[in-house]
Design a protein around this motif. Structure first.
Motif, mmCIF file in Angstrom:
data_model
loop_
_atom_site.group_PDB
_atom_site.id
_atom_site.type_symbol
_atom_site.label_atom_id
_atom_site.label_comp_id
_atom_site.label_asym_id
_atom_site.label_seq_id
_atom_site.Cartn_x
_atom_site.Cartn_y
_atom_site.Cartn_z
ATOM 1 N N PRO A 101 -5.619 -5.470 -5.764
ATOM 2 C CA PRO A 101 -4.356 -6.084 -5.349
ATOM 3 C C PRO A 101 -3.176 -5.290 -5.902
ATOM 4 O O PRO A 101 -3.235 -4.786 -7.026
ATOM 5 C CB PRO A 101 -4.417 -7.489 -5.957
ATOM 6 N N SER A 102 -2.128 -5.150 -5.120
ATOM 7 C CA SER A 102 -0.950 -4.413 -5.580
ATOM 8 C C SER A 102 0.276 -4.892 -4.829
ATOM 9 O O SER A 102 0.180 -5.352 -3.689
ATOM 10 C CB SER A 102 -1.152 -2.905 -5.367
ATOM 11 N N GLU A 103 1.406 -4.772 -5.471
ATOM 12 C CA GLU A 103 2.684 -5.119 -4.859
ATOM 13 C C GLU A 103 3.283 -3.876 -4.218
ATOM 14 O O GLU A 103 3.110 -2.764 -4.720
ATOM 15 C CB GLU A 103 3.646 -5.677 -5.911
ATOM 16 N N PRO A 104 3.989 -4.043 -3.096
ATOM 17 C CA PRO A 104 4.574 -2.866 -2.446
ATOM 18 C C PRO A 104 5.628 -2.198 -3.329
ATOM 19 O O PRO A 104 6.307 -2.855 -4.121
ATOM 20 C CB PRO A 104 5.194 -3.441 -1.170
ATOM 21 N N LEU A 105 5.755 -0.893 -3.185
ATOM 22 C CA LEU A 105 6.764 -0.151 -3.916
ATOM 23 C C LEU A 105 8.156 -0.463 -3.358
ATOM 24 O O LEU A 105 8.295 -0.883 -2.196
ATOM 25 C CB LEU A 105 6.504 1.348 -3.788
ATOM 26 N N PRO A 106 9.190 -0.262 -4.148
ATOM 27 C CA PRO A 106 10.551 -0.410 -3.621
ATOM 28 C C PRO A 106 10.750 0.498 -2.404
ATOM 29 O O PRO A 106 10.313 1.660 -2.400
ATOM 30 C CB PRO A 106 11.426 0.045 -4.794
ATOM 31 N N GLY A 107 11.394 -0.056 -1.374
ATOM 32 C CA GLY A 107 11.629 0.721 -0.168
ATOM 33 C C GLY A 107 10.594 0.504 0.912
ATOM 34 O O GLY A 107 10.735 1.014 2.026
ATOM 35 N N TRP A 108 9.546 -0.259 0.593
ATOM 36 C CA TRP A 108 8.520 -0.599 1.580
ATOM 37 C C TRP A 108 8.622 -2.088 1.897
ATOM 38 O O TRP A 108 8.666 -2.920 0.988
ATOM 39 C CB TRP A 108 7.122 -0.286 1.047
ATOM 40 N N ALA A 109 8.638 -2.403 3.173
ATOM 41 C CA ALA A 109 8.709 -3.804 3.615
ATOM 42 C C ALA A 109 7.434 -4.168 4.347
ATOM 43 O O ALA A 109 6.941 -3.406 5.188
ATOM 44 C CB ALA A 109 9.915 -4.009 4.528
#
Length: 569
Positions: free
Chosen positions: A379-387
């Motif tokens: 599991p991972s959270e999206p990086l800044p700049g990715w929607a």
């Protein structure tokens, strides 16, 4: 009975069997974007891998460890307690005077961990290859006998006969040439020519490139004849050097055979030096020589040993990643059916060690398994700049059709072995020839490298020849006209493709993507290439694909992530 199989050396992995079912196999290169061919140097890695699937070392009833280099025994270093590495003894590469049966443990030992002592059985390295191939084959499932051809980088091709009732017979080697000989030729011909001795990793890397590069040339009869003559002279003659090579070295995985192979190629290069053949034609001729040698000698040995057949054949070892050799064996009339597992190289050795122990203790039989039992997605959270937006598999098929843009897919549990089959893949439309160049560019690959097609299984015969079901991307197919013009991105320079077919039982998610793309476009084919950092294993999570950043769309667990324009600019 729970059996844990360990591959501690090159291509390290941990596999777990629960009775006759494979629970998981995790290769070290598929954890944390590790380098390809990573070893296991610390037992804590094994403990963490077991924990990821809800197991502890004390849950394991039997431990089986893959053997390694050396005539009498193999050894490896493993950190067990207090951060201190200890030397662990293993079984040798293949059978010898002491280990006369491939299913007899080559070594039994004990090692101490923080949580207690562990008794283990180690089987010769080739036992893991043989067991992983036969136990996962349709022949085992149908209680049928089969030949097993094992050709690894460090050994001569060796032929066995597996009978579920009678056991395993050893037919010896087929011809005296190690698998690394295929890659070593590039030291003397072509774009990878080099003076210094390459590392094992360089050899393994260039072998895959060579399989693609040979399409730039054409086999030449005169070159093949020179190869035949020099092969006989260096490896099969009665000179003291050739006899020593066959009898004393014998493909033990130690790389001691390599100086003989280099001498062979130097002699070939000298003889061809005045003939003005192109390197492309010479390498194509070397590939053809190996293919003819393999098919002719294996067929002759089978015929002499057991008769005309037709017979079943399992082909395994690193050399079974060569799809053209696989296809040549499959097309020979002496074989009824040919099986290559999705992990023919050492990536399947942990499974194989566990299967070898299962065969040795419970008898020869099938393994319940699936090609997608690797590590689960992290599991991972999206990086800044990715929607991210919700996106079903069918909607992903629509995105691929409407945008024409490639998408990285990181979904569910990873594939076993080195081939990305839709769980750790880059998918793209195949209708524009420029897509192959684009995918090769973002992956840092040479222009002549092919991109594989993934196709709905029911449509494969109309597009490919033979178009047989090949869900594991391990055989060669020719693209039929006029489909070559409709899907040019997956057409190799010689008009072939490494086909992957998809049925409902193979991967329902990938099939849903393909089905919707087919409904919208009329084309049941997409490009499929692996998703990974260069020189690393598959992406373990979506955030790795975002960090890579070469493709602006990432699909993972029902969410499509899009790199925003402001970040991209």
């Amino acid at each position: 009975m729970i059996i844990c199989g360990l591959k501690l050396t090159h291509d390290g992995a941990v596999a777990l069997l629960d009775n006759d079912s494979l629970v998981f196999s995790v290769e070290m290169e598929k954890i944390d974007n590790n380098p390809r061919y990573s070893e296991i140097a610390d037992f804590q890695v094994v403990e963490r891998t077991l924990k990821d699937f809800g197991y502890k070392p004390e849950d394991v009833d039997q431990w089986a460890v893959d053997g390694w280099d050396g005539c009498e025994a193999g050894y490896t270093s493993l950190t067990l307690r207090e951060g201190k590495p200890e030397t662990l003894r293993l079984a040798p590469y293949h059978e010898n005077d002491s280990v006369t049966s491939i299913l007899r443990p080559g070594w039994q030992g004990v090692f101490q961990t923080e949580s207690g002592s562990i008794s283990y059985h180690s089987y010769v390295h080739l036992a893991g290859h043989l067991a992983s191939a036969y136990c996962t084959s349709p022949f085992a499932r149908n209680n049928e006998s089969s030949f097993a051809l094992v050709w690894d980088g460090g050994c001569f091709p060796r032929l066995y006969y597996v009978d579920p009732q009678q056991g395993v017979e050893n037919g010896g080697y087929v011809f005296p040439l190690i698998g690394h000989a295929y890659a070593i030729c590039t030291s003397y011909f072509g774009p990878y020519r080099r003076e210094e001795k390459p590392s094992l990793q360089e050899d393994l890397s260039v072998a895959g490139k060579l399989m693609a590069y040979v399409a730039l040339g054409n086999p030449v009869d005169e070159v093949i004849e020179v190869l035949r003559e020099e092969f006989t002279r260096y490896f099969e003659s009665d000179t003291s050097e050739a006899v020593h090579y066959r009898n004393s070295l014998g493909g033990w995985g130690t790389r001691a055979e390599e100086p003989y192979v280099h001498a062979f190629y130097r002699s070939v290069a000298t003889r061809l030096g005045q003939k003005h053949f192109t390197d492309e034609d010479v390498l194509a001729s070397i590939h053809q020589f190996f293919e003819e040698l393999l098919v002719e000698r294996v067929a002759a040995k089978v015929r002499q040993w057991k008769g005309e057949g037709p017979w079943n054949l399992c082909f395994v070892g690193g050399c079974a990643l060569n799809i053209k050799w696989n296809s040549a064996l499959r097309s020979h009339p002496i074989f009824r059916s040919v099986w290559v597992p999705p992990f023919p190289n050492d990536s399947g050795s942990a499974i194989g060690a566990a299967c070898a122990h299962l065969m040795a203790t419970d008898g020869i039989g099938p393994l319940a398994w699936h090609a997608r039992l690797g590590p689960d997605i992290k599991p991972s959270e999206p990086l800044p700049g990715w929607a991210g937006t919700r996106c079903s598999p069918a909607e992903l098929g629509q995105v691929l059709h409407e945008t024409g843009e490639p998408v990285v897919v990181v979904h569910d549990r990873a594939e076993l072995g080195p081939r990305a089959l839709g769980r750790r893949s880059i998918l793209a439309a195949a209708t524009d020839a420029a897509m192959k160049d684009r995918l090769n560019t973002v992956k840092g690959r040479e222009y002549y490298r092919p991109v594989a097609p993934v196709c709905l299984v029911e449509h494969a015969p109309e597009i490919f020849s033979p178009g047989t079901p090949d869900p594991l991307m391990l055989f060669d197919h020719t693209i039929r006209s006029p489909w070559a013009e409709r899907i040019p991105a997956i057409v190799h320079l010689d008009g072939t493709a490494r086909l992957q077919t998809v049925g409902e039982e193979d991967d329902p998610t990938l099939r849903a993507v393909l089905s919707e793309y087919h409904r919208l476009s009329g084309i049941p084919v997409l490009c499929n290439t692996s998703a990974n950092f260069n020189g690393r294993g598959f992406f373990p999570d979506a955030v790795s694909a975002m960090k890579w950043g070469k493709v602006s769309r990432v699909w993972s667990e029902g969410v499509l992530y899009l790199l925003q324009e402001s970040v991209r600019d």
